[in-house]
Design an enzyme around this catalytic site. Sequence first.
Site, short mmCIF file in Angstrom:
data_model
loop_
_atom_site.label_atom_id
_atom_site.label_comp_id
_atom_site.label_asym_id
_atom_site.label_seq_id
_atom_site.Cartn_x
_atom_site.Cartn_y
_atom_site.Cartn_z
N GLN A 51 -7.76 3.50 -1.07
CA GLN A 51 -7.44 2.21 -1.71
C GLN A 51 -7.36 1.00 -0.66
OE1 GLN A 51 -3.31 3.88 -2.50
NE2 GLN A 51 -3.16 4.62 -0.42
N HIS A 93 14.81 3.39 -2.88
CA HIS A 93 14.75 4.39 -2.02
C HIS A 93 16.24 4.96 -2.25
CE1 HIS A 93 11.08 2.49 0.20
NE2 HIS A 93 10.86 3.62 -0.36
N ASP A 113 5.22 4.73 3.01
CA ASP A 113 5.94 3.91 3.94
C ASP A 113 7.29 4.47 4.63
OD1 ASP A 113 8.42 3.83 1.89
OD2 ASP A 113 6.91 3.53 0.28
N ASP A 118 7.04 10.41 -4.94
CA ASP A 118 7.22 8.99 -4.60
C ASP A 118 5.73 8.30 -4.87
OD1 ASP A 118 7.61 6.37 -3.78
OD2 ASP A 118 8.70 7.27 -1.75
#
Length: 290
Positions: A33, A64, A88, A157
Site C-alpha cells: 500500500q 484504541h 501504528d 486491528d
Amino acid sequence: MHSDLWVEEKFKDFLGLRFKVEKILFSGQSEFQTVDIVETKGHGKMLLNDGLIMVTERDEFAYHDMITHLPLFTHPAPKNVLIIGGGDGGTAREVIRHSNVEKCTMVEIDAMVVNACKQYIPQTSLALNDKKVNLIIGDGVKFVKETSEKFDVIIVDSTDPIGPAQPLFGEEFYQDVYNCLSDDGIVVSQGESSWYAIDIQKSLLEVLNRIFPKCFLYNFSNLTYPGGLWCFTLASKKYHPIDDFDKQRVKASELSFNYYNAALHTSSFALPSFVINELKSLIENNNSKM
Ligand code: SAM
C-alpha cells in the site's frame, strides 16, 4: 509563501473528508500500500494507508481504548493477547497497560507502516519497543493458520476489506482464529460503520455467528472515519461482555482512560434502531440477559 495543502479521504463517489495539512512528513509505497504521514493543522499527525485515514493524534485514543479495554475487561484474566494488523502501535500500547497481560504478539504485514510510525508518531508507536510486545512482520491470515499457541484475546486491528485485509473478514480466517483462542477466548475486530458499510457489518457478523456461540456489535464515535459513528464486533466462546463484566476490575486496575469507562463498556452495546432492524438476529446477544 502561503501554502494551502489539504489531504482528502474520498469515500466511494459521494463523500470527501478534508484536513488542512501543515507538512508532509513521510510518503512511501510498500509492497502492500501507499503509506503517508502528514502533520495536520487540527488533528496532529495523521497516518494514511492507500489514502485512507488510519489514525490521527487527536482522536486515536477513542479507537484504541475501545478495541482494547472492552475485551480485556470482559475476559477475567487475559494473559496472552494477539493483535492482527495494528501497525501504528496504538492497540499494543493499550494492551500492555493491563498488568495481567504477560505477552502481546502483534502480526503486521507491512514493515513500512511500523517503521514510519516509529519515526514520526511516537505517541502511538512507543509500545512497539516494549519487551512484552513480540512484533512479527508477516501475514496475520497465515499466522493464525499455522500457530500452535493459544490466545485469551485476539484483536483484529485491520484496514478495510481491500487487498491483504480482505481475508481478515472471511470465514476461513475466523475459523482459524477460533482454533487458536483458548476455551474462554474473545476476538474483537474493526467493524466498519453502520452508516455507510452496514453490508460489510452484516457479512462479518454472519461469518462470526456461524463460528462463535456469542456475537456482538458495539459503537464508538470518532472524528476522522467516514460516518463518525463506528463499530467493533466482539465474538466470544464463553463470556458475555455485559452480563459477565465486573466493573470493579476497571476501578481496581487503577488505569485512567480518555474514552473508555465502565459505563460506556455496557452502553456501547446499545445500538440505533436502524442498525437493530437491519442486523436483527445477528446481534440478538447485544441484549443483556440480566
Ligand atoms: N485503525 C485503523 C483503521 O481502521 O483505519 C487500522 C489501523 S492499522 C494501521 C491496520 C493495519 O492492518 C495496516 O497497517 C495494514 O498493513 C495491516 N494489515 C492489513 N492486512 C493485514 C494482514 N493480512 N495481516 C497483518 N496485517 C494486515
